[in-house]
Design an enzyme around this catalytic site. Structure first.
Site, PDB file in Angstrom:
ATOM      1  N   GLY A  16       0.809  -1.216   0.000  1.00  0.00           N
ATOM      2  CA  GLY A  16       0.000   0.000   0.000  1.00  0.00           C
ATOM      3  C   GLY A  16       0.840   1.262   0.000  1.00  0.00           C
ATOM      4  O   GLY A  16       0.589   2.166   0.789  1.00  0.00           O
ATOM      5  N   GLY A  20      -1.063   7.882   1.324  1.00  0.00           N
ATOM      6  CA  GLY A  20      -1.150   7.848   2.782  1.00  0.00           C
ATOM      7  C   GLY A  20       0.153   7.490   3.477  1.00  0.00           C
ATOM      8  O   GLY A  20       1.250   7.884   3.077  1.00  0.00           O
ATOM      9  N   GLY A  22       1.689   4.602   3.830  1.00  0.00           N
ATOM     10  CA  GLY A  22       2.617   3.739   3.104  1.00  0.00           C
ATOM     11  C   GLY A  22       3.515   4.526   2.176  1.00  0.00           C
ATOM     12  O   GLY A  22       4.726   4.256   2.080  1.00  0.00           O
ATOM     13  N   SER A 145      -3.591  -0.091  14.775  1.00  0.00           N
ATOM     14  CA  SER A 145      -4.245   1.177  15.114  1.00  0.00           C
ATOM     15  C   SER A 145      -4.557   1.187  16.604  1.00  0.00           C
ATOM     16  O   SER A 145      -4.788   0.120  17.199  1.00  0.00           O
ATOM     17  CB  SER A 145      -5.560   1.316  14.346  1.00  0.00           C
ATOM     18  OG  SER A 145      -6.339   2.370  14.896  1.00  0.00           O
ATOM     19  N   TYR A 170     -13.358  -3.180  12.006  1.00  0.00           N
ATOM     20  CA  TYR A 170     -12.047  -2.529  11.942  1.00  0.00           C
ATOM     21  C   TYR A 170     -11.278  -2.743  13.247  1.00  0.00           C
ATOM     22  O   TYR A 170     -10.109  -3.137  13.238  1.00  0.00           O
ATOM     23  CB  TYR A 170     -12.221  -1.021  11.676  1.00  0.00           C
ATOM     24  CG  TYR A 170     -10.898  -0.292  11.589  1.00  0.00           C
ATOM     25  CD1 TYR A 170     -10.081  -0.435  10.468  1.00  0.00           C
ATOM     26  CD2 TYR A 170     -10.454   0.531  12.627  1.00  0.00           C
ATOM     27  CE1 TYR A 170      -8.856   0.222  10.391  1.00  0.00           C
ATOM     28  CE2 TYR A 170      -9.239   1.179  12.557  1.00  0.00           C
ATOM     29  CZ  TYR A 170      -8.440   1.025  11.429  1.00  0.00           C
ATOM     30  OH  TYR A 170      -7.220   1.667  11.360  1.00  0.00           O
TER      31      TYR A 170
HETATM   32  N1  LIG Z   1      -4.837   7.360   8.726  1.00  0.00           N
HETATM   33  C1  LIG Z   1      -4.917   7.142  10.028  1.00  0.00           C
HETATM   34  O1  LIG Z   1      -5.182   8.057  10.830  1.00  0.00           O
HETATM   35  C2  LIG Z   1      -4.663   5.759  10.589  1.00  0.00           C
HETATM   36  C3  LIG Z   1      -4.787   5.577  11.989  1.00  0.00           C
HETATM   37  C4  LIG Z   1      -4.517   4.322  12.524  1.00  0.00           C
HETATM   38  C5  LIG Z   1      -4.117   3.282  11.687  1.00  0.00           C
HETATM   39  N2  LIG Z   1      -4.037   3.468  10.335  1.00  0.00           N
HETATM   40  C6  LIG Z   1      -3.616   2.314   9.492  1.00  0.00           C
HETATM   41  O2  LIG Z   1      -2.601   2.744   8.597  1.00  0.00           O
HETATM   42  C7  LIG Z   1      -2.623   1.913   7.424  1.00  0.00           C
HETATM   43  C8  LIG Z   1      -2.549   2.795   6.191  1.00  0.00           C
HETATM   44  O3  LIG Z   1      -3.688   3.624   6.196  1.00  0.00           O
HETATM   45  P1  LIG Z   1      -3.761   5.018   5.420  1.00  0.00           P
HETATM   46  O4  LIG Z   1      -4.403   5.980   6.352  1.00  0.00           O
HETATM   47  O5  LIG Z   1      -2.454   5.366   4.803  1.00  0.00           O
HETATM   48  O6  LIG Z   1      -4.852   4.628   4.295  1.00  0.00           O
HETATM   49  P2  LIG Z   1      -5.044   5.081   2.760  1.00  0.00           P
HETATM   50  O7  LIG Z   1      -4.603   6.479   2.553  1.00  0.00           O
HETATM   51  O8  LIG Z   1      -6.446   4.697   2.446  1.00  0.00           O
HETATM   52  O9  LIG Z   1      -4.032   4.117   1.973  1.00  0.00           O
HETATM   53  C9  LIG Z   1      -4.327   2.753   1.853  1.00  0.00           C
HETATM   54  C10 LIG Z   1      -3.310   2.060   0.964  1.00  0.00           C
HETATM   55  O10 LIG Z   1      -3.721   0.684   0.872  1.00  0.00           O
HETATM   56  C11 LIG Z   1      -3.919   0.350  -0.487  1.00  0.00           C
HETATM   57  N3  LIG Z   1      -5.070  -0.554  -0.589  1.00  0.00           N
HETATM   58  C12 LIG Z   1      -6.349  -0.329  -0.174  1.00  0.00           C
HETATM   59  N4  LIG Z   1      -7.107  -1.401  -0.449  1.00  0.00           N
HETATM   60  C13 LIG Z   1      -6.292  -2.326  -1.016  1.00  0.00           C
HETATM   61  C14 LIG Z   1      -6.479  -3.646  -1.507  1.00  0.00           C
HETATM   62  N5  LIG Z   1      -7.693  -4.237  -1.515  1.00  0.00           N
HETATM   63  N6  LIG Z   1      -5.415  -4.304  -2.020  1.00  0.00           N
HETATM   64  C15 LIG Z   1      -4.206  -3.720  -2.068  1.00  0.00           C
HETATM   65  N7  LIG Z   1      -3.960  -2.468  -1.623  1.00  0.00           N
HETATM   66  C16 LIG Z   1      -5.000  -1.782  -1.111  1.00  0.00           C
HETATM   67  C17 LIG Z   1      -4.148   1.653  -1.235  1.00  0.00           C
HETATM   68  O11 LIG Z   1      -3.666   1.502  -2.557  1.00  0.00           O
HETATM   69  P3  LIG Z   1      -4.579   1.603  -3.881  1.00  0.00           P
HETATM   70  O12 LIG Z   1      -5.823   2.377  -3.522  1.00  0.00           O
HETATM   71  O13 LIG Z   1      -3.688   2.313  -4.865  1.00  0.00           O
HETATM   72  O14 LIG Z   1      -4.840   0.179  -4.248  1.00  0.00           O
HETATM   73  C18 LIG Z   1      -3.254   2.619  -0.449  1.00  0.00           C
HETATM   74  O15 LIG Z   1      -1.917   2.546  -0.923  1.00  0.00           O
HETATM   75  C19 LIG Z   1      -3.884   1.046   7.536  1.00  0.00           C
HETATM   76  O16 LIG Z   1      -3.517  -0.251   7.970  1.00  0.00           O
HETATM   77  C20 LIG Z   1      -4.720   1.755   8.610  1.00  0.00           C
HETATM   78  O17 LIG Z   1      -5.549   0.864   9.310  1.00  0.00           O
HETATM   79  C21 LIG Z   1      -4.301   4.679   9.765  1.00  0.00           C
END
Ligand SMILES: NC(=O)c1ccc[n+]([C@@H]2O[C@H](COP(=O)([O-])OP(=O)(O)OC[C@H]3O[C@@H](n4cnc5c(N)ncnc54)[C@H](OP(=O)(O)O)[C@@H]3O)[C@@H](O)[C@H]2O)c1
Length: 225
Positions: A16, A20, A22, A145, A170
């Site tokens: 990913g 975001g 990643g 998380s 979640y």
């Molecule tokens: N943002 C926060 O505040 C927060 C807080 C706590 C934990 N987290 C955790 O941090 C991690 C990253 O979250 P983020 O906030 O960066 O989310 P994000 O901006 O939605 O990014 C998600 C990434 O995952 C990929 N992805 C989504 N569905 C997928 C699938 N079915 N197969 C393969 N790739 C997929 C997306 O790539 P494509 O769309 O290009 O496929 C994108 O690169 C997650 O595990 C989330 O639970 C985030």
């Protein structure tokens, strides 16, 4: 220019990495000199992200892999491609994950949040573990998380078939990330491969954008941690 550090000559896979957390992680590790592989579902989006990561880090060594990780066949194909591309794998960052307000099923007939947030990193780690072990010292890092704190895993209804809430699914999946990591760390003790898990903090990303609640309900995990 990529920096000189202990990451020179290291191969890192960030699932990913197209946006975001990643993508930011990939930029940071590429800037430290690592060769970084990112994954995403669409090649065009992933290639565009890789170009951004190369430009921001000054490191041209960024590779693209595509897979919808909610599909176990595609996780297996991804693992095969990574094994072909990287004779050594120093770091696996299990970052892919997300929040879906409503219940969806994957091509494997599994509840989507559980399948993507927990089963996909579980399976990918398993498939790459021999390569990581052969590359020791190596690391498996899984992004959980703070929402895990209110997570409860209902072993009688893992698929959320009886009752479903996006929030509950979640929270449970993020608790599963932690339980998985604790057990992996125990099993890898002495192997030179470490397993760690983290809460990234609250970060403004695309998180939850694919399927939000219809009302103005707030995903509380994002706001209380
Ligand atoms: N943002 C926060 O505040 C927060 C807080 C706590 C934990 N987290 C955790 O941090 C991690 C990253 O979250 P983020 O906030 O960066 O989310 P994000 O901006 O939605 O990014 C998600 C990434 O995952 C990929 N992805 C989504 N569905 C997928 C699938 N079915 N197969 C393969 N790739 C997929 C997306 O790539 P494509 O769309 O290009 O496929 C994108 O690169 C997650 O595990 C989330 O639970 C985030």
């Amino acid at each position: 220019m990529a920096g000189t550090s202990g990451m020179n000559g290291r191969n890192v896979l960030v699932t990913g990495g197209t946006g975001g957390i990643g993508k930011a992680t990939a930029v940071g590790l590429a800037a430290l000199g690592a060769r970084v592989g990112i994954t995403g579902r669409e090649r065009g989006r992933a290639e565009a992200a890789a170009a951004d990561i190369r430009a921001a880090s000054g490191n041209p060594a960024v590779d693209v892999f595509t897979a919808d990780m909610s599909s176990q066949a595609q996780v297996r194909q991804l693992a095969g491609e990574v094994l072909d591309a990287y004779p050594r794998l120093d770091v696996l960052i299990n970052n892919v994950g997300g929040f879906w307000a409503h219940r969806h099923e994957t091509v494997d007939g599994l509840e989507h949040t559980f399948a993507l947030n927990h089963l996909a990193p579980f399976l990918l780690t398993h498939l790459l573990l021999d390569r990581l072990t052969a590359s020791a010292p190596a690391r498996v890092v899984t992004v959980s998380s703070g929402a895990h704190a209110t997570g409860r895993i209902d072993f009688d209804d893992l698929q959320g078939s009886a009752t479903y809430s996006g929030q509950r699914a979640y929270n449970a999946s993020k608790l599963a990330n932690i339980m998985f990591t604790y057990e992996l760390a125990r099993r890898l003790d002495g192997s030179g491969v470490t397993a760690t898990v983290l809460h990234p903090g609250v970060v403004r990303t695309n998180f939850g954008a694919e399927d939000r609640y219809d009302s103005n309900l707030i995903m509380f995990d994002l706001f209380i941690f």
